[in-house]
Scaffold this active site. Structure first.
Site, PDB file in Angstrom:
ATOM      1  N   ASN A  56       0.877  -1.168   0.000  1.00  0.00           N
ATOM      2  CA  ASN A  56       0.000   0.000   0.000  1.00  0.00           C
ATOM      3  C   ASN A  56       0.916   1.221   0.000  1.00  0.00           C
ATOM      4  O   ASN A  56       1.392   1.655   1.035  1.00  0.00           O
ATOM      5  CB  ASN A  56      -0.879  -0.069   1.258  1.00  0.00           C
ATOM      6  CG  ASN A  56      -1.797   1.135   1.412  1.00  0.00           C
ATOM      7  OD1 ASN A  56      -1.633   2.141   0.723  1.00  0.00           O
ATOM      8  ND2 ASN A  56      -2.735   1.032   2.331  1.00  0.00           N
TER       9      ASN A  56
ATOM     10  N   ARG B 192      -2.325  -1.819  -3.676  1.00  0.00           N
ATOM     11  CA  ARG B 192      -3.402  -0.838  -3.623  1.00  0.00           C
ATOM     12  C   ARG B 192      -3.110   0.207  -4.697  1.00  0.00           C
ATOM     13  O   ARG B 192      -2.013   0.772  -4.734  1.00  0.00           O
ATOM     14  CB  ARG B 192      -3.434  -0.146  -2.258  1.00  0.00           C
ATOM     15  CG  ARG B 192      -4.468   0.971  -2.198  1.00  0.00           C
ATOM     16  CD  ARG B 192      -4.341   1.794  -0.934  1.00  0.00           C
ATOM     17  NE  ARG B 192      -5.372   2.833  -0.887  1.00  0.00           N
ATOM     18  CZ  ARG B 192      -5.230   3.995  -0.263  1.00  0.00           C
ATOM     19  NH1 ARG B 192      -4.108   4.278   0.394  1.00  0.00           N
ATOM     20  NH2 ARG B 192      -6.192   4.883  -0.271  1.00  0.00           N
TER      21      ARG B 192
ATOM     22  N   HIS C 141     -10.907   5.126  -1.200  1.00  0.00           N
ATOM     23  CA  HIS C 141     -10.956   4.290   0.010  1.00  0.00           C
ATOM     24  C   HIS C 141     -11.981   3.154  -0.150  1.00  0.00           C
ATOM     25  O   HIS C 141     -12.499   2.636   0.836  1.00  0.00           O
ATOM     26  CB  HIS C 141     -11.362   5.106   1.260  1.00  0.00           C
ATOM     27  CG  HIS C 141     -10.390   6.168   1.655  1.00  0.00           C
ATOM     28  ND1 HIS C 141     -10.793   7.434   2.014  1.00  0.00           N
ATOM     29  CD2 HIS C 141      -9.044   6.156   1.772  1.00  0.00           C
ATOM     30  CE1 HIS C 141      -9.742   8.171   2.313  1.00  0.00           C
ATOM     31  NE2 HIS C 141      -8.655   7.411   2.175  1.00  0.00           N
TER      32      HIS C 141
ATOM     33  N   ARG D 115      -5.981  18.141   3.696  1.00  0.00           N
ATOM     34  CA  ARG D 115      -6.813  18.540   2.554  1.00  0.00           C
ATOM     35  C   ARG D 115      -8.070  19.272   3.025  1.00  0.00           C
ATOM     36  O   ARG D 115      -8.651  18.902   4.038  1.00  0.00           O
ATOM     37  CB  ARG D 115      -7.228  17.311   1.731  1.00  0.00           C
ATOM     38  CG  ARG D 115      -6.056  16.626   1.074  1.00  0.00           C
ATOM     39  CD  ARG D 115      -6.448  15.307   0.410  1.00  0.00           C
ATOM     40  NE  ARG D 115      -5.534  14.259   0.827  1.00  0.00           N
ATOM     41  CZ  ARG D 115      -5.779  12.957   0.742  1.00  0.00           C
ATOM     42  NH1 ARG D 115      -6.902  12.526   0.240  1.00  0.00           N
ATOM     43  NH2 ARG D 115      -4.879  12.088   1.168  1.00  0.00           N
TER      44      ARG D 115
ATOM     45  N   GLU E 230      -7.545  -2.971   4.997  1.00  0.00           N
ATOM     46  CA  GLU E 230      -7.394  -2.892   3.540  1.00  0.00           C
ATOM     47  C   GLU E 230      -6.421  -3.952   3.041  1.00  0.00           C
ATOM     48  O   GLU E 230      -6.619  -4.541   1.983  1.00  0.00           O
ATOM     49  CB  GLU E 230      -6.885  -1.494   3.145  1.00  0.00           C
ATOM     50  CG  GLU E 230      -7.922  -0.384   3.344  1.00  0.00           C
ATOM     51  CD  GLU E 230      -7.301   1.006   3.401  1.00  0.00           C
ATOM     52  OE1 GLU E 230      -6.616   1.315   4.398  1.00  0.00           O
ATOM     53  OE2 GLU E 230      -7.491   1.791   2.460  1.00  0.00           O
TER      54      GLU E 230
HETATM   55  C1  LIG Z   1      -7.414   8.210  -1.446  1.00  0.00           C
HETATM   56  C2  LIG Z   1      -6.797   8.693  -0.188  1.00  0.00           C
HETATM   57  O1  LIG Z   1      -7.104   9.764   0.279  1.00  0.00           O
HETATM   58  O2  LIG Z   1      -5.943   7.862   0.416  1.00  0.00           O
HETATM   59  P1  LIG Z   1      -5.111   8.141   1.762  1.00  0.00           P
HETATM   60  O3  LIG Z   1      -6.114   8.320   2.849  1.00  0.00           O
HETATM   61  O4  LIG Z   1      -4.300   6.890   1.929  1.00  0.00           O
HETATM   62  O5  LIG Z   1      -4.294   9.371   1.518  1.00  0.00           O
HETATM   63 MG   LIG Z   2      -5.274   4.780   4.794  1.00  0.00          MG
END
Ligand SMILES: CC(=O)OP(=O)(O)O
Ligand SMILES: [Mg+2]
Ligand SMILES: Nc1ncnc2c1ncn2[C@@H]1O[C@H](COP(=O)(O)OP(=O)(O)O)[C@@H](O)[C@H]1O
Length: 407
Positions: A10, A93, A182, A243, A386
């Site tokens: 991953n 992944r 996810h 984010r 996962e």
């Molecule tokens: C798609 C995504 O945001 O993955 P991660 O949470 O691993 O950054």
């Molecule tokens: Mg994660």
């Protein structure tokens, strides 16, 4: 195929998580994590599971290729190297699979080309996934490699949830739609939630809240995803570690026209310097809770904004599903942060949602209910896995392709 082991990789934007699993009994042989790839002090933590033996090393690891080679060498020290004949497949992944991949897929050059083409819509993730695959292929060119896509579970979303309200000609030309991410976690957790309730997945409606560094919510009706909070890219939706999640898109034009910022600068701002980190300077919920408990107002506001958005999605997906049997919290924050779970459902008694303070305070790695006995909607903590899900899907695919079912 002679081997029975699966190595799962991953690869995240600055980390690689891995597990080596024996599929005969699902036993985890080794697991580990390389963090802070590309920074001055990277860290590799490797655990030989049965012996409970953990080795840690710090030092610079320049990129994902070097990280994977370091992982291979750690596995080799335990006699579990990539050269092992016991290894049946490597499962990866892959975050963005666009509209093509709704199933686990055996990787060939054309699959790699497609993953590469999707880099502009998953710039933090797909490049790392590609490097992971190419490095693994170079180390074991003879071994099948399988991609399991974050987007796959969400391909069942109806058009009404998957489309943006923009000119369809433009949307189709640039393949702009909501893909969701996810998915491996949302699929696994919604199934495990049904199991916890003692019911078949087909009979259960679940709101899954995957709260890690990246975070997303999904509405799952009878085992199928009908809506999810991430969109074209993993930027839409909930407030995340770094984010922003949902925003008026006009903020971007404003930053360009009035702030004089470039598209790349805004991309970095919204993906890497926003969310909890942008609001208060920390993206780790443990640190934020510590500061809130000390009376830090900036951290308290960041926490409140995070919870407000989460609560809005619970309400929205309640409306989308009509009937909700369970709300399941998962991933790093969802599994560990009791104050987040408490605050997210506070005041939602009218929707049949409540948390029992005693049950919510229990720390455990097991799936468990935290709603009061007799509650109309179950509230649960369901640890995600996962890696096990990717291992199961990858192993099933190579077995099936070697022993195709007669039709
Ligand atoms: C798609 C995504 O945001 O993955 P991660 O949470 O691993 O950054
Ligand atoms: Mg994660
Ligand atoms: N004990 C804890 N209490 C509160 N939050 C935690 C705890 N442990 C981990 N977290 C949160 O989980 C996040 C990591 O979640 P994880 O699902 O591993 O994310 P990712 O897969 O995106 O790296 C951390 O950034 C932190 O905010």
């Amino acid at each position: 195929m002679t081997g029975t082991r699966v190595l799962v990789l991953n690869s995240g934007s600055s980390s690689v998580k891995y597990q080596l699993i024996d599929m005969r009994d699902g036993e985890r042989l080794a697991a580990g994590l390389v963090e802070r790839i590309g920074e001055r002090t990277s860290r590799l933590k490797h655990t030989l599971v049965a012996a409970g033996d953990t080795r840690e090393q710090e030092g610079p690891i320049a990129d994902h290729e070097a990280a994977l080679k370091a992982v291979a060498s750690e596995l080799g020290r335990d006699g579990l190297g990539l050269d092992s004949p016991e290894l049946a497949v490597i499962g990866h992944r892959v975050v963005h699979g666009g509209e093509f991949f709704s199933e686990p897929t055996l990787i060939d050059e054309s699959v790699l080309t497609e993953i590469e083409r999707l880099i502009p819509v998953a710039p933090l993730h797909n490049p790392a996934n590609l490097t992971g695959i190419r490095t693994a292929q170079a180390l074991r060119p003879d071994l099948p490699q399988v991609a399991v896509f974050d987007t796959a579970f969400h391909t069942t979303m109806p058009q009404s949830a998957a489309r943006y309200a923009i000119d369809p000609k433009i949307a189709d030309r640039y393949r702009i739609r909501r893909y969701g991410f996810h998915g491996t976690s949302h699929a696994y957790v919604s199934r495990e939630t049904a199991r916890l309730l003692g019911r078949a997945p087909e009979d259960v409606n679940v709101i899954v809240l995957h709260l890690g560094n990246g975070a997303s919510a999904s509405a799952v009706r009878g085992g199928r995803c009908v809506d999810t909070s991430m969109g074209l890219t993993p930027l839409e939706g909930l407030v995340m570690g770094t984010r922003s999640g949902d925003m008026d898109p006009a903020v971007i034009f404003h930053l360009m026209r009035v702030g004089g910022m470039s598209a790349d600068e805004i991309d970095t701002l919204l993906n890497k310097r926003s969310g909890l980190f942008g609001l208060c300077g920390d993206n780790d919920m443990r640190e934020i809770r510590r500061r809130v408990d000390e009376g830090d107002e900036q951290a308290a506001l960041a926490f409140d904004i995070y919870i407000h958005r989460l609560k809005k999605y619970i309400g929205a997906y309640y409306a989308v599903l009509g009937r909700v049997d369970a709300v399941a919290f998962t991933a790093g924050v969802g599994e560990n942060a009791a104050p987040v779970r408490e605050a997210a459902v506070a005041g939602l008694e009218g929707l049949g949602l409540a948390v029992d303070a005693g049950l919510n305070a229990v720390r455990s790695g097991e799936a468990r209910l935290i709603s009061p006995a007799g509650a109309r909607v179950a509230v649960a903590v369901v640890p995600t896995d996962e890696e096990m899900e990717i291992a199961t899907q990858s192993y099933a695919l190579v077995n099936e392709s070697e022993n195709p079912r007669l039709t």
